[in-house]
Each structure stands twice: as structure tokens, then as C-alpha cells.
Design a protein around this motif. Structure first.
Motif, PDB file in Angstrom:
ATOM      1  N   GLY A 238      -6.521  11.762  -8.975  1.00 12.15           N
ATOM      2  CA  GLY A 238      -5.225  12.268  -8.171  1.00 12.15           C
ATOM      3  C   GLY A 238      -4.388  11.138  -7.953  1.00 12.15           C
ATOM      4  N   ARG A 239      -4.516  10.005  -8.268  1.00  8.43           N
ATOM      5  CA  ARG A 239      -3.752   9.033  -7.856  1.00  8.43           C
ATOM      6  C   ARG A 239      -3.046   8.429  -9.248  1.00  8.43           C
ATOM      7  N   PHE A 240      -4.037   7.964 -10.219  1.00  5.17           N
ATOM      8  CA  PHE A 240      -3.614   7.475 -11.294  1.00  5.17           C
ATOM      9  C   PHE A 240      -3.418   8.500 -12.465  1.00  5.17           C
TER      10      PHE A 240
ATOM     11  N   PRO B 183       0.713  -1.170  -0.180  1.00  3.35           N
ATOM     12  CA  PRO B 183      -0.087   0.067  -0.163  1.00  3.35           C
ATOM     13  C   PRO B 183       0.801   1.288  -0.044  1.00  3.35           C
ATOM     14  N   GLY B 184       0.445   2.256  -0.854  1.00  2.00           N
ATOM     15  CA  GLY B 184       1.258   3.595  -0.786  1.00  2.00           C
ATOM     16  C   GLY B 184       2.275   3.532  -2.122  1.00  2.00           C
ATOM     17  N   GLY B 185       2.573   2.191  -2.722  1.00  2.00           N
ATOM     18  CA  GLY B 185       3.372   2.076  -3.795  1.00  2.00           C
ATOM     19  C   GLY B 185       3.036   2.543  -4.900  1.00  2.00           C
ATOM     20  N   SER B 186       3.679   2.417  -6.087  1.00  2.00           N
ATOM     21  CA  SER B 186       3.416   2.660  -7.238  1.00  2.00           C
ATOM     22  C   SER B 186       3.875   1.480  -8.363  1.00  2.00           C
ATOM     23  N   LEU B 187       2.917   1.602  -9.473  1.00  2.00           N
ATOM     24  CA  LEU B 187       3.312   0.756 -10.627  1.00  2.00           C
ATOM     25  C   LEU B 187       2.965   1.681 -11.922  1.00  2.00           C
ATOM     26  N   ARG B 188       3.653   1.359 -13.096  1.00  2.00           N
ATOM     27  CA  ARG B 188       3.294   1.739 -14.121  1.00  2.00           C
ATOM     28  C   ARG B 188       2.798   0.570 -15.214  1.00  2.00           C
TER      29      ARG B 188
ATOM     30  N   GLY C 187      -4.812  -9.064 -19.941  1.00  2.00           N
ATOM     31  CA  GLY C 187      -4.623  -8.238 -18.819  1.00  2.00           C
ATOM     32  C   GLY C 187      -3.539  -8.589 -18.031  1.00  2.00           C
ATOM     33  N   THR C 188      -3.251  -7.593 -17.017  1.00  2.00           N
ATOM     34  CA  THR C 188      -2.039  -7.593 -16.185  1.00  2.00           C
ATOM     35  C   THR C 188      -2.461  -7.516 -14.592  1.00  2.00           C
ATOM     36  N   GLN C 189      -2.196  -8.459 -13.780  1.00  2.00           N
ATOM     37  CA  GLN C 189      -2.518  -8.393 -12.397  1.00  2.00           C
ATOM     38  C   GLN C 189      -1.790  -7.498 -11.667  1.00  2.00           C
ATOM     39  N   VAL C 190      -2.566  -6.668 -10.922  1.00  2.00           N
ATOM     40  CA  VAL C 190      -1.876  -5.723  -9.868  1.00  2.00           C
ATOM     41  C   VAL C 190      -2.460  -6.162  -8.426  1.00  2.00           C
ATOM     42  N   THR C 191      -1.630  -6.385  -7.613  1.00  2.00           N
ATOM     43  CA  THR C 191      -1.756  -6.902  -6.284  1.00  2.00           C
ATOM     44  C   THR C 191      -1.173  -5.814  -5.248  1.00  2.00           C
ATOM     45  N   VAL C 192      -2.234  -5.209  -4.250  1.00  2.00           N
ATOM     46  CA  VAL C 192      -1.600  -4.388  -3.495  1.00  2.00           C
ATOM     47  C   VAL C 192      -1.933  -4.763  -2.229  1.00  2.00           C
ATOM     48  N   SER C 193      -0.963  -5.294  -1.465  1.00  2.00           N
ATOM     49  CA  SER C 193      -0.801  -5.974  -0.025  1.00  2.00           C
ATOM     50  C   SER C 193       0.256  -5.821   0.636  1.00  2.00           C
TER      51      SER C 193
ATOM     52  N   GLN D  50       0.140   5.221 -15.099  1.00  2.00           N
ATOM     53  CA  GLN D  50       0.636   5.574 -13.891  1.00  2.00           C
ATOM     54  C   GLN D  50       0.129   5.550 -12.638  1.00  2.00           C
ATOM     55  N   MET D  51       0.466   4.694 -11.804  1.00  2.00           N
ATOM     56  CA  MET D  51      -0.492   4.302 -10.750  1.00  2.00           C
ATOM     57  C   MET D  51       0.340   4.691  -9.418  1.00  2.00           C
ATOM     58  N   ASN D  52      -0.146   5.778  -8.525  1.00  2.00           N
ATOM     59  CA  ASN D  52       0.887   6.105  -7.419  1.00  2.00           C
ATOM     60  C   ASN D  52      -0.449   5.801  -6.177  1.00  2.00           C
ATOM     61  N   SER D  53       0.279   5.893  -5.017  1.00  2.00           N
ATOM     62  CA  SER D  53      -0.584   5.801  -3.572  1.00  2.00           C
ATOM     63  C   SER D  53      -1.477   4.897  -3.882  1.00  2.00           C
ATOM     64  N   LEU D  54      -1.164   3.676  -4.292  1.00  2.00           N
ATOM     65  CA  LEU D  54      -1.869   2.233  -4.284  1.00  2.00           C
ATOM     66  C   LEU D  54      -2.504   1.967  -3.122  1.00  2.00           C
ATOM     67  N   LYS D  55      -4.008   1.538  -3.194  1.00  2.00           N
ATOM     68  CA  LYS D  55      -4.502   0.975  -2.281  1.00  2.00           C
ATOM     69  C   LYS D  55      -4.865  -0.385  -2.220  1.00  2.00           C
ATOM     70  N   PRO D  56      -5.350  -1.428  -1.057  1.00  2.00           N
ATOM     71  CA  PRO D  56      -5.635  -2.696  -1.468  1.00  2.00           C
ATOM     72  C   PRO D  56      -6.573  -2.688  -2.384  1.00  2.00           C
ATOM     73  N   GLU D  57      -7.770  -1.920  -2.206  1.00  2.00           N
ATOM     74  CA  GLU D  57      -8.871  -1.983  -3.153  1.00  2.00           C
ATOM     75  C   GLU D  57      -8.711  -1.773  -4.699  1.00  2.00           C
ATOM     76  N   ASP D  58      -7.265  -1.468  -5.014  1.00  2.00           N
ATOM     77  CA  ASP D  58      -6.935  -1.323  -6.406  1.00  2.00           C
ATOM     78  C   ASP D  58      -6.484  -2.674  -6.979  1.00  2.00           C
ATOM     79  N   THR D  59      -6.426  -3.632  -6.062  1.00  2.00           N
ATOM     80  CA  THR D  59      -6.185  -5.029  -6.633  1.00  2.00           C
ATOM     81  C   THR D  59      -7.156  -5.503  -7.575  1.00  2.00           C
ATOM     82  N   ALA D  60      -6.569  -6.138  -8.792  1.00  2.00           N
ATOM     83  CA  ALA D  60      -7.518  -6.288  -9.884  1.00  2.00           C
ATOM     84  C   ALA D  60      -6.686  -6.826 -11.214  1.00  2.00           C
ATOM     85  N   ILE D  61      -7.349  -7.242 -11.868  1.00  2.00           N
ATOM     86  CA  ILE D  61      -6.627  -7.538 -13.341  1.00  2.00           C
ATOM     87  C   ILE D  61      -7.002  -6.288 -14.002  1.00  2.00           C
TER      88      ILE D  61
END
Length: 117
Positions: free
Chosen positions: A65-67, A14-19, A110-116, A81-92
Motif C-alpha cells: 500500500g505504500r511501495f 517520515p511521510g516523504g517519498s523516494l523513487r 545498494g542504495t541507502q535510504v534513511t527516514v528521519s 516508488q516509496m511513499n509514506s516512508l517510515k523510520p523503520e524503512d531505513t535500510a540499504i
């Protein structure tokens, strides 16, 4: 048809970033409004963001404000660009056309994003 391949997902805290990146196979991609979508287990696919051929962007309230969505028409690429990631952002996460009917076979893997933590 335009082939779409998503990449860049992964496991982040949580709070991390992915592109995320979306590569299209044809240059005609450059005239389309493109969108990012996501689908969590047990939920319907939802719209996340879109960007017109000219670069105008729109975002779902949940990510505003985050993406940041962007594109490079010369490279047939669209990014998220995904910043300030939250667990609820977890999805394909998927990319596709926006604002037009999308046949089921138009979606990539798709590409799997897991925020944990």
C-alpha cells in the motif's frame, strides 16, 4: 552475468517519498522476475517486493500500500516508488533476481535510504 546498479536513495522525513532505480547491464534482464530487498544494520536482508517479466507484482506486508515496484524492460530498469516512508524503512536497498539462488557476488552496492526527522 547481469550487473545491477541501484540509485535514488537519500535522507527523507517520515511521510516523504523516494523513487529507487535499478539499472541492469544486459537485455536478458527482461525475462527474469526481479525483486527489491533491504537490509538494516544488525538484521538479515529481507524481501520487499518483486515483479515478473509480465508485470505481476507482490509486496511484503510491511510495505504493501505504500511501495510500488515497476519495470521498463526496454531500458533494462526496475524501480521502487516509496511513499509514506517510515523510520523503520531505513535500510540499504538492493535489487536482484527473485525466486532463484543468488550468489553473494551477484549483489550490488545498494542504495541507502534513511527516514528521519
Amino acid at each position: 552475468q547481469v550487473q545491477l546498479v541501484e540509485s535514488g536513495g537519500g535522507l527523507v522525513q517520515p511521510g516523504g517519498s523516494l523513487r529507487l532505480s535499478c539499472a541492469a547491464s544486459r537485455s536478458i534482464f527482461s525475462i527474469y522476475t526481479m525483486g527489491w530487498y533491504r537490509q538494516a544494520p544488525g538484521k538479515q536482508r529481507e524481501w520487499v517486493a518483486d515483479i515478473t517479466s509480465g508485470g505481476t507484482t507482490n509486496y511484503a506486508d510491511s510495505v504493501k500500500g505504500r511501495f510500488t515496484i515497476s519495470r521498463d524492460n526496454a531500458k533494462n530498469m526496475v524501480y521502487l516508488q516509496m511513499n509514506s516512508l517510515k523510520p523503520e524503512d531505513t535500510a540499504i536497498y538492493y535489487c536482484n533476481r527473485f525466486g532463484v539462488p543468488m550468489p553473494s557476488d551477484s549483489w550490488g552496492q545498494g542504495t541507502q535510504v534513511t527516514v528521519s526527522s
